[in-house]
Design a protein around this motif. Structure first.
Motif, short mmCIF file in Angstrom:
data_model
loop_
_atom_site.label_atom_id
_atom_site.label_comp_id
_atom_site.label_asym_id
_atom_site.label_seq_id
_atom_site.Cartn_x
_atom_site.Cartn_y
_atom_site.Cartn_z
N ALA A 192 0.73 -1.21 0.01
CA ALA A 192 0.08 -0.01 0.11
C ALA A 192 0.92 1.08 0.20
O ALA A 192 0.50 2.35 -0.72
CB ALA A 192 -0.77 0.04 1.23
N LEU A 193 1.96 1.15 0.89
CA LEU A 193 2.87 2.41 0.83
C LEU A 193 3.64 2.81 -0.25
O LEU A 193 3.81 3.72 -1.20
CB LEU A 193 3.70 2.28 2.04
CG LEU A 193 3.03 2.24 3.36
CD1 LEU A 193 4.17 2.16 4.61
CD2 LEU A 193 2.19 3.30 3.76
N ALA A 194 3.99 1.59 -1.16
CA ALA A 194 4.71 1.71 -2.31
C ALA A 194 3.85 2.04 -3.64
O ALA A 194 4.39 2.90 -4.14
CB ALA A 194 5.18 0.24 -2.69
N ALA A 195 2.75 1.61 -3.57
CA ALA A 195 1.75 1.95 -4.41
C ALA A 195 1.45 3.40 -4.39
O ALA A 195 1.24 4.08 -5.53
CB ALA A 195 0.51 1.29 -4.61
N ALA A 196 1.39 3.93 -3.28
CA ALA A 196 1.02 5.45 -3.08
C ALA A 196 2.12 6.25 -3.18
O ALA A 196 2.22 7.37 -3.05
CB ALA A 196 0.24 5.65 -1.78
N GLY A 197 3.47 5.65 -3.51
CA GLY A 197 4.69 6.43 -3.50
C GLY A 197 5.13 7.04 -2.20
O GLY A 197 5.73 8.18 -2.12
N THR A 198 4.78 6.48 -0.92
CA THR A 198 5.13 6.91 0.27
C THR A 198 6.78 6.63 0.38
O THR A 198 7.31 5.56 0.43
CB THR A 198 4.31 6.14 1.31
OG1 THR A 198 3.18 6.12 0.95
CG2 THR A 198 4.50 7.06 2.65
N VAL A 199 7.31 7.71 0.74
CA VAL A 199 8.75 7.49 1.11
C VAL A 199 9.01 7.73 2.74
O VAL A 199 8.38 8.43 3.45
CB VAL A 199 9.76 8.74 0.41
CG1 VAL A 199 9.44 8.49 -1.07
CG2 VAL A 199 9.23 10.13 0.78
N PRO A 200 10.23 7.11 2.95
CA PRO A 200 10.38 7.17 4.58
C PRO A 200 10.62 8.54 5.14
O PRO A 200 10.97 9.65 4.55
CB PRO A 200 12.03 6.36 4.63
CG PRO A 200 12.13 5.82 3.59
CD PRO A 200 11.38 6.36 2.53
N ASP A 201 10.18 8.70 6.50
CA ASP A 201 10.03 10.11 7.00
C ASP A 201 11.54 10.23 7.43
O ASP A 201 12.41 9.73 7.58
CB ASP A 201 9.28 9.91 8.50
CG ASP A 201 7.93 9.23 8.15
OD1 ASP A 201 6.99 10.02 7.35
OD2 ASP A 201 7.66 8.14 8.61
N PRO A 202 11.71 11.79 7.15
CA PRO A 202 13.01 12.43 7.68
C PRO A 202 13.49 12.14 8.96
O PRO A 202 14.76 11.91 9.19
CB PRO A 202 12.68 13.93 7.33
CG PRO A 202 11.58 14.07 6.56
CD PRO A 202 10.81 12.75 6.84
N GLU A 203 12.67 11.56 9.88
CA GLU A 203 13.04 11.31 11.29
C GLU A 203 13.70 10.09 11.32
O GLU A 203 14.44 9.70 12.24
CB GLU A 203 11.76 11.40 12.01
CG GLU A 203 11.06 12.76 12.50
CD GLU A 203 10.31 13.11 11.19
OE1 GLU A 203 9.53 14.25 11.46
OE2 GLU A 203 10.10 12.71 10.08
N LEU A 204 13.52 9.25 10.03
CA LEU A 204 14.28 7.73 9.96
C LEU A 204 15.65 7.96 9.49
O LEU A 204 16.30 6.93 9.39
CB LEU A 204 13.25 7.03 9.31
CG LEU A 204 12.05 6.59 9.98
CD1 LEU A 204 11.27 5.64 8.97
CD2 LEU A 204 12.28 5.58 11.05
N ALA A 205 16.10 9.36 9.15
CA ALA A 205 17.35 9.52 8.67
C ALA A 205 18.54 8.87 9.84
O ALA A 205 19.40 8.27 8.95
CB ALA A 205 17.76 10.92 8.52
N PRO A 206 18.44 8.98 11.02
CA PRO A 206 19.29 8.42 11.98
C PRO A 206 19.77 6.93 11.61
O PRO A 206 20.82 6.37 11.52
CB PRO A 206 19.09 8.70 13.24
CG PRO A 206 18.20 10.02 13.07
CD PRO A 206 17.67 9.63 11.80
N ILE A 207 18.51 6.31 11.56
CA ILE A 207 18.76 4.70 11.53
C ILE A 207 19.01 4.37 9.89
O ILE A 207 19.57 3.77 9.52
CB ILE A 207 17.44 3.94 11.55
CG1 ILE A 207 17.55 2.54 11.90
CG2 ILE A 207 16.08 4.23 10.66
CD1 ILE A 207 18.43 2.26 12.68
N ALA A 208 18.57 5.29 9.01
CA ALA A 208 19.11 5.18 7.37
C ALA A 208 20.55 5.31 7.32
O ALA A 208 21.15 4.64 6.69
CB ALA A 208 18.27 6.38 6.84
N ALA A 209 21.14 6.27 8.10
CA ALA A 209 22.56 6.33 8.13
C ALA A 209 23.40 5.06 8.72
O ALA A 209 24.40 4.48 8.18
CB ALA A 209 23.12 7.52 9.11
#
Length: 180
Positions: free
Chosen positions: A157-174
């Motif tokens: 559902a998120l992918a089909a809606a083009g939903t991207v990770p929240d900026p608040e997840l940047a620390p874990i993304a790093a």
């Protein structure tokens, strides 16, 4: 962010802001169908309640990784890091869970979850028997299946809606990006 125009206000936002400290993009998308979101929350709670949190998060990360569901990988990797693994072991799990210091049962469950995340019909009788050999009951195995299948719904559902990770997840993304 999403491709969809989401409501500026929703009854869903306050609870999510209380829980996370911000309103996640997924809540904004599901504000378009709040009854579906409430049903998802109930289903998710029932499925999560069928296994310990560590296994739930490992299964979720394995399934989300196999599906390429970055938002879900980051959100659940954060839980694994904060409550169960730490940065180094989390990176190892995301790089090669076979060499991440997990026990044999966790590795087997993650292998199974990754396989069925992309092709649910790929589960074989031999693989199910192998999970039994690792001490999983029929209920345990079915709980893993349920976790993967509900993740397929949510991530899809998120992918089909083009939903991207929240900026608040940047620390874990790093942390995730710093894989060896």
């Amino acid at each position: 962010m999403t491709h969809l125009r989401t409501p500026a206000e929703s009854a869903l936002y306050a609870a999510e802001a209380d829980r996370h400290g911000y309103v996640p993009a997924y809540a904004r998308v599901f504000a378009l169908a709040p009854q579906a979101y409430r049903a998802w929350i109930g289903l998710g709670a029932a499925v999560r309640g069928g296994m310990d949190e560590r296994r739930y998060e490992l299964v979720t990360v394995a399934a989300a990784s196999a599906m390429g569901a970055r938002y879900c990988v980051l959100a659940h990797a954060a839980v694994l890091r904060d409550r169960h693994l730490g940065d180094t072991q989390l990176r190892a799990v995301l790089t090669d869970h076979h060499a991440a210091g997990l026990d044999e049962t966790e590795v087997a469950v993650m292998d199974f979850a990754a396989r069925i995340a992309t092709d649910p019909s790929s589960a074989s009788a031999e693989e199910i028997e192998s999970l039994r050999g690792h001490g999983l009951s029929e209920t345990d195995i079915f709980q893993v299946i349920l976790v993967v299948c509900v993740r397929r719904f949510f991530a899809g559902a998120l992918a089909a809606a083009g939903t991207v990770p929240d900026p608040e997840l940047a620390p874990i993304a790093a942390v995730v990006a710093a894989r060896p």
